[in-house]
Design a protein around this motif. Structure first.
Motif: not given
Length: 181
Positions: A135-136, A141-146, A34-37, A79-82
């Motif tokens: 983000a999930p 969430r980690i996978g999405f961000v990466v 999902a993050g890649l797309l 992402f971290v401080t959203a």
């Protein structure tokens, strides 16, 4: 008029997002795919990343390396401080980032490197805020961000590549094109 194709391409990119379109559709369950797309499905994100890469290429030299890294680092910070930022601010930052990056590229602005890096970092922060808010959660969430950051990096490289190709294809005399090509 020799610059008309490059200017036309940047105008089209800048005109794509009428509003911030990036937020819905993080994919069922989120994660790496999902993050890649996702950056490819939001016109605002697509335009901002391509324009950021193009502007880095237009400035040339160290900016071609520093600006993409500054944008990605700030996006990760967003992402971290959203959770600390209201959604309306994130939306405004995204809209301003697309307009600002389009103008910087179209006008071929060449500010000092620190100022250009601060500008793209601000754009990245806004995109990180917005996507961090939606983000999930959990491990997804980690996978999405990466995935999101990887695709954003590739889009910036594409913007750099377009500038390099246009610079080689058109017989422009500008120093800008010689630094890239």
């Amino acid at each position: 008029m020799k610059r008309l194709p490059a200017i036309a391409a940047l105008v089209v990119l800048a005109a794509l997002p009428g509003t911030a379109l990036a937020h819905p559709g993080h994919g069922a369950g989120g994660g790496l795919v999902a993050g890649l797309l996702h950056p490819l499905t939001g016109a605002d994100h697509l335009a901002a990343m391509l324009l950021a890469g193009a502007w880095a290429g237009i400035i040339g030299g160290r900016a071609a390396r520093v600006l993409p890294v500054a944008l990605l680092a700030a996006m990760l910070g967003g992402f971290v401080t959203a959770a600390l930022v209201p959604a309306g601010l994130a939306e405004a930052m995204i809209g301003a980032s697309v307009v600002g990056l389009a103008l910087a590229a179209l006008l071929r602005l060449r500010p000092p490197l620190w100022l250009a890096a601060a500008g793209v970092a601000l754009a990245g922060l806004g995109h990180g805020f917005a996507h961090g808010l939606e983000a999930p959660g959990g491990v997804a969430r980690i996978g999405f961000v990466v995935g999101f950051l990887l695709t954003a990096a590739v889009l910036q490289l594409a913007g750099l590549g377009v500038v390099a190709l246009v610079g080689r294809a058109l017989p422009l005399r500008s120093a800008m094109w010689h630094k890239v090509g």
